[in-house]
Design a protein around this motif. Structure first.
Motif, mmCIF file in Angstrom:
data_model
loop_
_atom_site.group_PDB
_atom_site.id
_atom_site.type_symbol
_atom_site.label_atom_id
_atom_site.label_comp_id
_atom_site.label_asym_id
_atom_site.label_seq_id
_atom_site.Cartn_x
_atom_site.Cartn_y
_atom_site.Cartn_z
ATOM 1 N N GLN A 124 0.858 -1.181 0.000
ATOM 2 C CA GLN A 124 0.000 0.000 0.000
ATOM 3 C C GLN A 124 0.898 1.236 0.000
ATOM 4 O O GLN A 124 1.756 1.375 0.869
ATOM 5 N N PRO A 125 0.738 2.130 -0.981
ATOM 6 C CA PRO A 125 1.579 3.340 -0.979
ATOM 7 C C PRO A 125 1.225 4.219 0.222
ATOM 8 O O PRO A 125 0.083 4.207 0.665
ATOM 9 N N PRO A 126 2.196 4.978 0.735
ATOM 10 C CA PRO A 126 1.895 5.872 1.869
ATOM 11 C C PRO A 126 0.798 6.870 1.491
ATOM 12 O O PRO A 126 0.796 7.402 0.384
ATOM 13 N N GLN A 127 -0.108 7.098 2.426
ATOM 14 C CA GLN A 127 -1.213 8.025 2.179
ATOM 15 C C GLN A 127 -0.681 9.416 1.814
ATOM 16 O O GLN A 127 -1.247 10.104 0.974
ATOM 17 N N TYR A 128 0.430 9.801 2.448
ATOM 18 C CA TYR A 128 1.006 11.114 2.165
ATOM 19 C C TYR A 128 1.326 11.253 0.675
ATOM 20 O O TYR A 128 1.059 12.287 0.062
ATOM 21 N N MET A 129 1.885 10.200 0.079
ATOM 22 C CA MET A 129 2.264 10.251 -1.331
ATOM 23 C C MET A 129 1.029 10.264 -2.234
ATOM 24 O O MET A 129 1.015 10.944 -3.265
ATOM 25 N N LEU A 130 -0.004 9.518 -1.855
ATOM 26 C CA LEU A 130 -1.250 9.514 -2.633
ATOM 27 C C LEU A 130 -1.888 10.909 -2.601
ATOM 28 O O LEU A 130 -2.317 11.431 -3.630
ATOM 29 N N ASP A 131 -1.908 11.504 -1.403
ATOM 30 C CA ASP A 131 -2.488 12.843 -1.267
ATOM 31 C C ASP A 131 -1.686 13.863 -2.072
ATOM 32 O O ASP A 131 -2.257 14.740 -2.722
ATOM 33 N N LEU A 132 -0.365 13.726 -2.013
ATOM 34 C CA LEU A 132 0.496 14.658 -2.744
ATOM 35 C C LEU A 132 0.237 14.543 -4.249
ATOM 36 O O LEU A 132 0.094 15.546 -4.953
ATOM 37 N N TYR A 133 0.138 13.296 -4.721
ATOM 38 C CA TYR A 133 -0.133 13.066 -6.143
ATOM 39 C C TYR A 133 -1.451 13.735 -6.548
ATOM 40 O O TYR A 133 -1.512 14.430 -7.563
ATOM 41 N N ASN A 134 -2.497 13.515 -5.722
ATOM 42 C CA ASN A 134 -3.800 14.082 -6.061
ATOM 43 C C ASN A 134 -3.813 15.602 -5.973
ATOM 44 O O ASN A 134 -4.650 16.249 -6.588
ATOM 45 N N SER A 146 9.766 8.824 -1.197
ATOM 46 C CA SER A 146 9.470 8.464 0.192
ATOM 47 C C SER A 146 10.260 7.213 0.552
ATOM 48 O O SER A 146 10.451 6.333 -0.276
ATOM 49 N N PHE A 147 10.727 7.173 1.782
ATOM 50 C CA PHE A 147 11.520 6.036 2.266
ATOM 51 C C PHE A 147 10.974 5.600 3.618
ATOM 52 O O PHE A 147 10.620 6.442 4.435
ATOM 53 N N PHE A 148 10.959 4.300 3.820
ATOM 54 C CA PHE A 148 10.594 3.794 5.138
ATOM 55 C C PHE A 148 11.861 3.501 5.917
ATOM 56 O O PHE A 148 12.918 3.213 5.347
ATOM 57 N N TYR A 169 4.951 5.904 -8.591
ATOM 58 C CA TYR A 169 5.371 4.527 -8.860
ATOM 59 C C TYR A 169 6.272 3.974 -7.766
ATOM 60 O O TYR A 169 6.808 4.722 -6.941
ATOM 61 N N PHE A 170 6.425 2.645 -7.800
ATOM 62 C CA PHE A 170 7.339 1.959 -6.887
ATOM 63 C C PHE A 170 8.702 1.857 -7.569
ATOM 64 O O PHE A 170 8.783 1.444 -8.721
ATOM 65 N N ASP A 171 9.782 2.196 -6.859
ATOM 66 C CA ASP A 171 11.108 2.008 -7.438
ATOM 67 C C ASP A 171 11.632 0.612 -7.062
ATOM 68 O O ASP A 171 10.906 -0.199 -6.499
ATOM 69 N N ASP A 172 12.885 0.346 -7.404
ATOM 70 C CA ASP A 172 13.479 -0.980 -7.189
ATOM 71 C C ASP A 172 13.444 -1.435 -5.737
ATOM 72 O O ASP A 172 13.408 -2.617 -5.443
ATOM 73 N N GLU A 173 13.500 -0.456 -4.831
ATOM 74 C CA GLU A 173 13.514 -0.786 -3.407
ATOM 75 C C GLU A 173 12.119 -0.691 -2.798
ATOM 76 O O GLU A 173 11.972 -0.659 -1.575
ATOM 77 N N GLU A 174 11.131 -0.587 -3.681
ATOM 78 C CA GLU A 174 9.723 -0.485 -3.271
ATOM 79 C C GLU A 174 9.422 0.783 -2.473
ATOM 80 O O GLU A 174 8.500 0.826 -1.668
ATOM 81 N N ASN A 175 10.231 1.799 -2.708
ATOM 82 C CA ASN A 175 9.896 3.122 -2.192
ATOM 83 C C ASN A 175 8.932 3.750 -3.193
ATOM 84 O O ASN A 175 9.055 3.521 -4.389
ATOM 85 N N VAL A 176 8.023 4.552 -2.696
ATOM 86 C CA VAL A 176 7.088 5.200 -3.611
ATOM 87 C C VAL A 176 7.648 6.557 -4.033
ATOM 88 O O VAL A 176 8.106 7.341 -3.208
ATOM 89 N N VAL A 177 7.645 6.795 -5.346
ATOM 90 C CA VAL A 177 8.224 7.998 -5.930
ATOM 91 C C VAL A 177 7.165 8.722 -6.743
ATOM 92 O O VAL A 177 6.368 8.090 -7.434
ATOM 93 N N LEU A 178 7.156 10.034 -6.633
ATOM 94 C CA LEU A 178 6.329 10.860 -7.500
ATOM 95 C C LEU A 178 7.264 11.641 -8.407
ATOM 96 O O LEU A 178 8.176 12.292 -7.915
ATOM 97 N N LYS A 179 7.065 11.549 -9.700
ATOM 98 C CA LYS A 179 7.956 12.239 -10.610
ATOM 99 C C LYS A 179 7.158 12.965 -11.686
ATOM 100 O O LYS A 179 6.154 12.452 -12.168
#
Ligand SMILES: *[C@@H]1O[C@H](CO)[C@@H](O)[C@H](O)[C@H]1NC(C)=O
Ligand SMILES: *[C@@H]1O[C@H](CO)[C@@H](O)[C@H](O)[C@H]1NC(C)=O
Length: 387
Positions: A62-72, A94-96, A364-374
């Protein structure tokens, strides 16, 4: 690899079904060729999105809610940038926390950030939990929360083992996200990966004494729900800029254009070569849909949003006289006049091309499964003109 295995399997099927070897051989080479073109095209498309290979995603999280909100906030439903001034750079990562420790210590692996990426802002997002114990000192409504960067004492001349990055008063009874800016620390980690020993969080009373751990608590990746995990958010710029037209405006400018049929079936029709093709070609320069479907390309596994986007395309003729609705440049006007007068041989009418381009956003998810907005410039034809 998978694809070549598949080709080989179909080759074997062809051997069984077709008695004529030469026919089958031709058939096979054509298939291989089109497969080569396909993979070269997909590779080139990945390059447009700044990647060498599609990220390997093992079971989607599940992508972080913060990233989903930022995208929207920055993108409309098609992924088109609403307002180009909302984001300072063009990338948000975003990184965990990797330590998942019980202590209030956090460490983030930044190996996926490109060396060339410029760190604009770095934020530590911590979820503050409600106090577990009733405070024995009710007069204290606030505590001082400080974020320290852990240092290698040997390297720092043995004088210091941590450096204060950020400090703030936080209500003791509150619960929710607390954001601390730690840009300098992240810049130093980017310059020297080995110096990344992590962060330490300390809560003190206003008098400076340590606060009971049960009173001021932050969610950890280990003991609390994924949605409350400590997170590092990096706002960066990868230096990729539009090289061609100036990308002006955003979705608002798109809205002011004459409506074009959207996505789906209309787009599919536009792509296929049908009987309407000839009629379309003789039409004057106009913007038509061109839906890029990430599912069809096979990218839906790692792209969170959008599922696809309407890139539009420009089609039609630019005959003399060019009206203002064709948005001709002076150069195009003169060229169409020369063409009409037939003064010089071989001068064609101007071309129908995008004259305004908009950016899109990808989550999107990068190689390390971090969520990235680009953000990617020049991806959507905002309008077409004769040039
Ligand atoms: C960070 O992640 C990369 C890729 O998974 C790995 O090679 C590297 O060792 C990690 N670094 C640390 C400090 O854990
Ligand atoms: C370490 O100490 C030496 C001598 O005291 C000093 O010259 C040097 O600048 C110090 N280095 C750092 C990184 O503080």
């Amino acid at each position: 690899m998978l694809m070549s295995a598949f080709c080989f399997a179909s080759f074997l099927c062809a051997v069984a079904a077709r008695p004529s070897f030469s026919y089958m051989e031709n058939h096979f080479s054509v298939d291989t060729e089109s497969e080569e073109i396909r993979s070269a095209a997909i590779k080139r498309l990945l390059e447009v999105f700044g990647m060498d290979d599609p990220p390997a995603v093992h079971g989607r999280k599940q992508p972080p809610q913060y990233m989903l909100d930022l995208y929207n906030t920055v993108a409309d439903v098609d992924g088109v940038t609403k307002d180009p001034n909302l984001l300072e750079g063009n990338t948000v990562r975003s990184f965990f926390d990797k330590t998942r420790s019980e202590q209030v210590e956090y460490r983030f692996n930044l190996s996926t950030v490109a060396r060339t990426e410029k760190v604009l802002t770095a934020e530590l997002h911590l979820f503050k939990l409600r106090p577990q114990a009733t405070p024995t000192f009710n007069r204290h409504h606030f505590c001082q929360v400080s974020i320290y960067q852990l240092l290698d004492a040997a390297r720092a001349n043995g004088t210091q083992d941590r450096k204060l990055l950020s400090s703030r008063l936080v209500p003791v009874h509150s619960s929710g996200w607390e954001v601390f800016t730690i840009t300098q620390a992240v810049r130093s980690w980017m310059a020297d990966e080995g110096s990344n020993l992590g962060l330490h969080v300390v809560a003190r009373t206003l008098g400076g004494s340590p606060v009971e751990p049960k009173l001021v608590r932050f969610a950890s990746g280990r003991n609390h729900h994924q949605s409350k995990q400590p997170m590092l958010v990096l706002f960066t710029d990868d230096g990729r800029r539009s090289t061609t037209l100036q990308s002006t405006g955003g979705a608002a400018a798109v809205a002011s254009l004459p409506p074009a049929p959207l996505a789906g079936s209309a787009a599919r029709r536009a792509r296929s070569v049908d009987s309407g093709e000839e009629a379309e070609a003789s039409r004057s320069c106009t913007r038509l849909p061109l839906y890029v479907d990430f599912d069809e390309i096979g990218w839906s596994g790692w792209i969170v949003s959008p599922r696809g986007y309407n890139a539009y395309h420009c089609k039609g003729s630019c005959p003399f006289p060019l009206g203002q609705n064709m948005r001709p440049s002076n150069h195009a006007t003169v060229q169409s006049i020369i063409n009409a007068l037939k003064l010089i041989k071989g001068i064609e009418t101007p071309c129908c091309v995008p004259d305004k381009l908009f950016s899109i956003n990808l989550l999107y998810f990068d190689d390390e499964e971090n969520v990235v907005l680009k953000q990617y410039n020049d991806m959507v034809a905002g309008s077409c003109g004769c040039h």
